[in-house]
Design a protein around this motif. Structure first.
Motif, short mmCIF file in Angstrom:
data_model
loop_
_atom_site.label_atom_id
_atom_site.label_comp_id
_atom_site.label_asym_id
_atom_site.label_seq_id
_atom_site.Cartn_x
_atom_site.Cartn_y
_atom_site.Cartn_z
N ILE A 330 -16.49 55.57 71.69
CA ILE A 330 -15.27 54.98 72.25
C ILE A 330 -14.91 53.75 71.42
CG2 ILE A 330 -14.25 53.89 74.28
CD1 ILE A 330 -16.14 55.49 76.00
N PRO A 331 -13.69 53.68 70.89
CA PRO A 331 -13.34 52.53 70.06
C PRO A 331 -13.24 51.25 70.89
CG PRO A 331 -11.40 53.87 70.49
CD PRO A 331 -12.58 54.63 71.06
N ARG A 332 -13.58 50.15 70.25
CA ARG A 332 -13.39 48.85 70.89
C ARG A 332 -11.90 48.50 70.91
NH1 ARG A 332 -17.32 47.87 67.11
NH2 ARG A 332 -15.84 46.61 65.92
N ASP A 333 -11.58 47.49 71.71
CA ASP A 333 -10.18 47.09 71.86
C ASP A 333 -9.55 46.77 70.51
OD1 ASP A 333 -10.88 47.22 74.54
OD2 ASP A 333 -9.47 45.63 75.06
N GLU A 334 -10.24 45.98 69.72
CA GLU A 334 -9.69 45.56 68.43
C GLU A 334 -9.52 46.74 67.48
OE1 GLU A 334 -10.63 42.31 64.88
OE2 GLU A 334 -12.00 42.54 66.58
N MET A 335 -10.48 47.65 67.48
CA MET A 335 -10.38 48.82 66.61
C MET A 335 -9.19 49.68 66.98
SD MET A 335 -14.40 49.95 66.38
CE MET A 335 -13.94 51.47 65.56
N LEU A 336 -9.01 49.94 68.27
CA LEU A 336 -7.89 50.77 68.71
C LEU A 336 -6.56 50.09 68.42
CD1 LEU A 336 -6.97 53.36 70.11
CD2 LEU A 336 -7.17 52.15 72.30
N ARG A 337 -6.50 48.78 68.64
CA ARG A 337 -5.26 48.05 68.36
C ARG A 337 -4.92 48.10 66.88
NH1 ARG A 337 -6.62 43.77 70.75
NH2 ARG A 337 -7.40 42.56 68.98
N ASN A 338 -5.91 47.93 66.02
CA ASN A 338 -5.67 48.00 64.59
C ASN A 338 -5.24 49.40 64.17
OD1 ASN A 338 -6.37 45.32 64.28
ND2 ASN A 338 -8.50 45.75 63.76
N TRP A 339 -5.76 50.41 64.86
CA TRP A 339 -5.37 51.80 64.56
C TRP A 339 -3.89 52.00 64.84
CZ3 TRP A 339 -3.48 56.22 66.90
CH2 TRP A 339 -3.75 57.44 66.29
#
Length: 885
Positions: A330-339
């Motif tokens: 599951i991606p972290r918040d920052e990873m998903l936002r950057n995606w």
């Protein structure tokens, strides 16, 4: 022939995977009590409605809060009491079903063999893959397997066709880039094969505003509902010759007929994927490109803004696909936002997205003056999307404020009446008493909401697809049917070809004046002659406007046109003046068409300045713009007219994909998982079967002992247990305790009564749905007429009198549940269809049982809202609860 359980006891194994028992993930159960859809833990006890319903459960704590004398309304409309609920342990361990080959008598898992149990009939025969291969290898034999309908056989629509073609173009560019980077021929580059994009659900819905929000702001113009198109877009890929669904996206499209502030906005609600895409190096490119092409398509239809809430699922939760691979993290918040930001940056470079900001920046920054229509003073200015963070948080805040006000009012009543001086009281400027020291132009709900979103503001992404001038016109309710806006890339090329001389003349004129005017503007700015906030708003307004190709147009233009475009827009490097500098002069010049006042709202000033720039272009003798006027007028034929957001694709009703929760429940109930590739293939096969056969039943009863789907023969249903059935092979050994020595699961309470049901006749009932649906529409008008008609002598219609008689029967019928009465069942079917479209509030609908049916629908919607609230609460805990007043 041995039963499935006897085969397992004898140690038989699957000839395809060489394993015996394969267990599914235990079914996830949620509590319907006051705890708010919390998961019921494994091996713990819970209460359910027994054979009356398998969709409602209560944990032990919530069951204790139920009152003995109150009636409990189940989701299917059945009424029960607390004493009717049965105590059950959450310890079931379902396992994969088997099927026996009729030629070699070997056993295989249905999932391993891609066996479709929905097609299993009494006279059907089955041949395992090994027997099929042996037949193929024998000389002179011809094997003609039944062709399976693939994902590519699903009908295309305009949206899916546009997305699929755009995706192919993106991949072709990626192949070329990879070949250049690797210095190898394009033919040797590994490519993506077998991808299919389809819109598998396109439904007209109505999103209802929640109760607290509507009660507080209905007098301020808050609408009671928002009409919307809900769509599900899916991407399939053939892996080893079998289609696998790998990516799903649910979107909400609020068209021009939707009330403000949702009008002409799209909301990307949920994304999910299964990590089996091949080759892996193109996975991100493919998913990004699919979303980009969707944004391109809705932009062409006239939508001006796209919204995204970047929020990963909670551990153990799934969005669309049930049970992901263990290696898929599951991606972290920052990873998903950057995606998401990387995807939007690509869309911006292609000219699809004009500007990217956050919801907090647009509606809460600078007291909300950055919003499209000026100052956002209350929540009615905010886009209101189902499943988003804002609706649930607003409900919570309003309840908190109401509770606090009630306590304060009670305390004031209890205090003795005393005379106080005007200087007394609580200190202003504190959280409990903001006073004039805190912005009071936004109401308390808006202020608290802004505080709650402060730490997580980067997660609420707003992508501007069109200029803010157009968005402001839409929000105001202006007629935008004739609105036209320039496309920067098209006009730049047109100007380059036809108007090079005019551009050079303007460039030379501005170059001569540029240095002197810039020094004057800088000096005025330093002297404080103008409002700094107004200039900032001007800059934002013109950056988003279609006129300002210099601020965002160059990102989407080819390198060959950059030089010529700069001659029109102005190049900061050579000292020339573009529209931004012209706008600044309009603000500061004493002779400006629309001068900006210092005390004027900054956003209104920005719009007025933008209008002033347009008028300056028309009356350009003061700026010497008559030289560039021919260039713009010649390119006016390239102006792009905005669409009216009307969806040319017909609605596509699909109960299975009606919502992401509906599909997730469908997969959980049928144990359709994605944790293994073999299971993902089988799940996709069953999904495609359902899509190609929409009238086929979605849920098939399974045997409680051997876990086989009971599709033929006789099904024995226990009238005392919660959703327990036995097949023909297991019925007699179980009720006679013949298999008692094998374990408790092979026994059943002797006092329970089983009812034999013809399985095939039970399935045939589903086929009558299509015929009934054709009649429903004709009866709905009669239903509404009979409910409001006074009858004879004013009405002489025979059908009206008959319908009134049916109403009286439904009210007086003693059959419980009413679905067991044929007459009541037919009327309730019509009433259910009516209830989906009924928008009468406060229980005033004249049709009988309409309010109860809508209450049932509300309960289902509330379950989804509770699950959304769990996600919102987790975000609040992660980023810290917002400050209380």
């Amino acid at each position: 022939m041995k039963s499935n359980r006897e085969r397992l006891m004898d140690g038989d194994i699957c000839v395809l995977c060489n394993s015996q028992r394969r267990l599914f993930e235990p079914t996830v159960l949620y509590c319907n009590g006051v705890c708010g859809m919390q998961k019921i833990r494994r091996n713990s006890y819970y209460y359910t409605a027994g054979s009356k319903s398998n969709a409602n459960h209560w944990c032990v704590n919530c069951h204790g809060l139920l009152k003995d004398d109150e009636t409990i309304m189940l989701d299917d409309g059945t009424e029960v009491r607390k004493d009717d609920l049965q105590k059950v342990k959450n310890d079931s361990m379902p396992e994969e079903a088997w099927v026996q080959c009729d030629k070699c008598d070997s056993w295989v898992h249905q999932i391993c063999a891609l066996f479709n149990g929905r097609k299993n009939k009494s006279a059907a025969s089955y041949s395992c893959p090994k027997c099929d291969l042996a037949k193929l290898s024998s000389p002179g034999s011809k094997l003609a397997p039944e062709p399976l309908k693939a994902a590519a056989d699903l009908p295309h629509c305009k949206m899916s066709l546009a997305i699929e073609r755009g995706l192919e173009n993106h991949l072709e560019k990626a192949y070329l880039q990879r070949a250049n980077d690797s210095d190898v021929p394009l033919e040797k580059i590994e490519k993506v094969e077998g991808i299919t994009v389809r819109v598998i659900s396109n439904m007209e819905k109505t999103h209802v505003v929640r109760d607290e929000m509507f009660a507080r702001y209905s007098k301020n113009g808050c609408p009671s509902e928002f009409p919307v198109r809900s769509k599900c877009i899916a991407l399939f890929q053939k892996i080893h010759g079998v289609d696998v669904i790998l990516f799903g996206m649910y979107v909400f499209e609020y068209g021009h007929s939707c009330p403000s502030p949702n009008r002409r906005r799209v909301y990307i609600s949920y994304l999910d994927s299964a990590q089996y895409f091949e080759p892996k190096c193109y996975r991100t490119i493919t998913y990004h490109s699919l979303i980009i092409e969707y944004l391109r398509y809705v932009k062409q239809r006239g939508f001006h803004t796209a919204h995204i809430w970047s929020c990963p699922p909670l551990p153990g939760d799934d969005y669309i696909f049930y049970c992901h691979p263990s290696k898929q993290l599951i991606p972290r918040d920052e990873m998903l936002r950057n995606w998401y930001c990387q995807m939007l940056d690509k869309a911006k470079s292609e000219g699809i997205v004009l500007d990217i900001k956050t919801l907090h920046e647009e509606y809460f920054k600078n007291d909300g003056t950055e919003s499209t229509l000026g100052q956002a003073s209350e929540p009615t200015c905010l886009p209101y999307f189902e499943g988003d963070y804002i609706p649930g948080e607003i409900e919570k805040i309003i309840k908190e404020i109401a509770a606090e006000d009630e306590v304060k009012s009670k305390n004031r009543e209890d205090l003795p009446s005393v005379t106080t001086s005007n200087k007394g009281g609580c200190k202003k400027g504190t959280r409990s008493n903001p006073g004039e020291l805190v912005n009071q132009s936004q109401d308390r709900v808006m202020l608290r909401l802004g505080l709650a979103m402060t730490n997580m503001k980067e997660n609420f992404i707003v992508a501007n697809l069109r200029s803010r001038a157009f968005a402001a016109a839409v929000e105001r309710g202006d007629d935008v049917s004739c609105w036209k806006e320039d496309d920067n890339e098209v006009i730049s090329k047109k100007i380059k070809v036809n108007n090079e001389s005019s551009a050079e003349l303007l460039h030379q004129k501005e170059e001569d004046k540029g240095g002197e005017e810039e020094e004057t503007n800088i000096k005025k700015s330093k002297d404080g002659n103008d409002d700094e906030n107004s200039l900032g708003s001007v800059d934002v307004s013109l950056r988003s406007a279609g006129d300002d190709s210099g601020s965002h147009g160059n990102a989407s233009q080819k390198h060959s046109t950059t030089k010529d475009t700069d001659q029109i827009t102005g190049n900061p490097d050579d000292g020339s003046l573009g529209p931004q500098a012209i706008a600044e002069d309009v603000v500061k010049s004493e002779d400006s068409v629309l001068p900006v006042k210092k005390d004027e709202d900054s956003r209104v000033a920005a719009i007025r300045v933008a209008d002033g720039v347009e008028k300056q272009k028309e009356n350009s003798n003061k700026r010497g713009l008559d030289e560039v006027q021919p260039a713009v007028s010649q390119s006016s034929s390239e102006f792009i007219s905005f669409g009216d957001t009307a969806d040319e694709d017909e609605p596509q009703e699909n109960e299975m994909f009606e919502s992401r929760q509906q599909f997730l429940t469908y997969c959980q109930t049928n144990h359709f998982q994605f944790d293994e590739l073999r299971r993902a293939k089988h799940t996709t096969m069953m999904v495609l079967f359902q899509l190609h056969n929409p009238n086929a039943p979605m849920f098939i009863p399974t045997c409680g002992v051997c876990y086989c789907e009971i599709t033929h023969g006789t099904r024995y249903h226990c009238n005392n247990c919660s959703n327990f059935d036995l097949c023909e092979d297991c019925y007699e050994p179980v009720i006679t305790n013949k298999w008692a020595s094998r374990g408790l699961k092979f026994t059943h309470d002797k006092s329970h009564c089983f009812a034999p049901i013809d399985a095939e006749a039970d399935l045939d009932v589903q086929k009558s749905r299509e015929e009934r649906s054709r009649r429903i529409k004709a009866h709905l008008e009669l239903l509404s007429h009979a409910a409001t008609c006074d009858g004879p002598p004013s009405c002489t219609l025979n059908n009206c009198a008959r319908m009134k008689e049916l109403f009286r029967h439904v009210r007086s019928c003693n059959v419980n549940p009413k679905k067991n009465c044929k007459i009541c069942s037919r009327i309730l079917t019509l009433l259910t269809v009516h209830a989906r479209m009924c928008n009468v509030r406060n229980g005033n609908c004249p049709l009988p049982y309409c309010d109860r049916i809508r209450e049932k629908m509300r309960r289902r919607r509330q379950q989804q809202q509770l699950m959304d609230d769990r996600r919102r609460q987790a975000q609040n805990q992660l980023y810290g609860e917002h400050l209380q007043e």
